[in-house]
Design an enzyme around this catalytic site. Structure first.
Site, short mmCIF file in Angstrom:
data_model
loop_
_atom_site.label_atom_id
_atom_site.label_comp_id
_atom_site.label_asym_id
_atom_site.label_seq_id
_atom_site.Cartn_x
_atom_site.Cartn_y
_atom_site.Cartn_z
N ALA A 74 2.21 4.30 3.02
CA ALA A 74 3.00 3.89 1.85
C ALA A 74 2.27 4.21 0.55
O ALA A 74 1.05 4.32 0.51
CB ALA A 74 3.28 2.39 1.92
N GLY A 119 2.89 3.81 7.38
CA GLY A 119 4.22 4.40 7.46
C GLY A 119 4.22 5.81 8.00
O GLY A 119 5.19 6.24 8.63
N GLU A 122 4.33 5.40 11.58
CA GLU A 122 5.66 4.91 11.96
C GLU A 122 6.66 6.06 12.06
O GLU A 122 7.52 6.06 12.95
CB GLU A 122 6.13 3.85 10.96
CG GLU A 122 5.37 2.54 11.13
CD GLU A 122 5.70 1.50 10.07
OE1 GLU A 122 6.00 0.36 10.46
OE2 GLU A 122 5.65 1.83 8.87
N GLU A 142 -2.22 -1.83 7.85
CA GLU A 142 -1.58 -2.77 6.92
C GLU A 142 -2.25 -4.13 6.89
O GLU A 142 -2.22 -4.82 5.85
CB GLU A 142 -0.09 -2.93 7.28
CG GLU A 142 0.79 -1.74 6.90
CD GLU A 142 0.86 -0.68 7.98
OE1 GLU A 142 1.77 0.15 7.92
OE2 GLU A 142 0.01 -0.69 8.90
#
Length: 270
Positions: A74, A119, A122, A142
């Site tokens: 992110a 992310g 992900e 995270e």
């Protein structure tokens, strides 16, 4: 002058490109230096996923971040300004965009170089396969920011590598090197950094000429069957199996097998 500036800005903000050759689409993440996943990139990724799903000239998809990095995660500067209310309203969109590759109805391969963190991982987890550079690092860091993955990471990671291994990565935030990623099932293949994209293309070409409707049925049967009781999964399979006998590709495949042997059919996608 104003129109020229607007056009320049639009070009500057194009962080995702779709390129197609020989029935293989490449979704290219392109936000230097490390493809940080701001809202614009995530929205463009979701749009690219829709595009490649709908295109008849695409039989398989490679997701690639370039030779330096898949995606570093992110845009923390953007997230640092987000409030609780922002996230309540936005987490569904976050999951939808970072998980957009899971909605592609065709075989998908993540070609991972450099880092795939947060992310970025992900996105790779939402693909069917992950081909990883021997120099790459993967992880969900995270927890080190005081949060957890919000784009599907807790769920897809645990389903892929098992709950205990997933919890270790989630609790520690540590980075996994390529050899460990392969050993725990996070990577499907490890190759030299210079060969990652070519290896992903090679794998994509294995599937690109296959029967499109049967491939979609196989993918949906597996994905929808995960996490449900076996009987429910068998019902999903039944619903996907019978309609394939109404397709042209089923007739082509079986006729080719009887006349020429296995693996020689030329499918039409219908």
């Amino acid at each position: 002058m104003t129109e020229h500036l607007v056009a320049e800005q639009e070009a500057a903000d194009q962080f995702v490109r779709v390129e197609v050759a020989d029935r293989v689409a490449t979704i290219r993440l392109d936000r230097p230096p490390l493809n940080a996943l701001n809202a614009t990139l995530r929205a463009q990724l979701a749009a690219a996923a829709v595009e490649v799903s709908e295109r008849d000239d695409v039989g398989a998809v490679v997701v690639y971040g370039g030779p330096k990095a898949f995606a570093a995660g992110a845009d923390i500067g953007e997230l640092a300004e987000a409030s609780y209310q922002d996230m309540v309203a936005g987490v569904a969109a976050l999951q939808a965009t970072l998980g957009a590759t899971a909605t592609i109805s065709k075989p998908t391969i993540a070609a991972v170089t450099g880092v795939a963190l947060g992310g970025g991982l992900e996105i790779a987890l939402a693909c069917d396969f992950r081909i990883v550079a021997d120099t790459a690092r993967l992880g969900v860091p995270e927890i080190q920011l005081g949060v957890i993955p919000g784009g599907g990471g807790t769920q897809r990671l645990a389903r892929l590598i098992g709950p205990a291994r997933a919890k270790d990565l989630l609790y520690s935030g540590r980075h996994v090197r390529a050899d460990e990623a392969l050993a725990i099932g996070l990577a499907d293949e490890v190759v030299g950094a210079d060969g990652v994209y070519d290896a992903a293309l090679e794998r994509a070409r294995r599937y690109a000429g296959g029967p499109a409707l049967a491939l979609r049925a196989a993918k949906e049967s597996v994905d929808q069957g995960l996490g449900v009781p076996l009987e429910t999964g068998l019902a999903v399979e039944r619903q996907a199996f019978a309609p394939l006998f109404a397709t042209e590709d089923r007739r082509i495949g079986m006729r080719s097998f009887l006349e020429n042997g296995p693996g020689k059919a030329e499918f039409t996608g219908r």
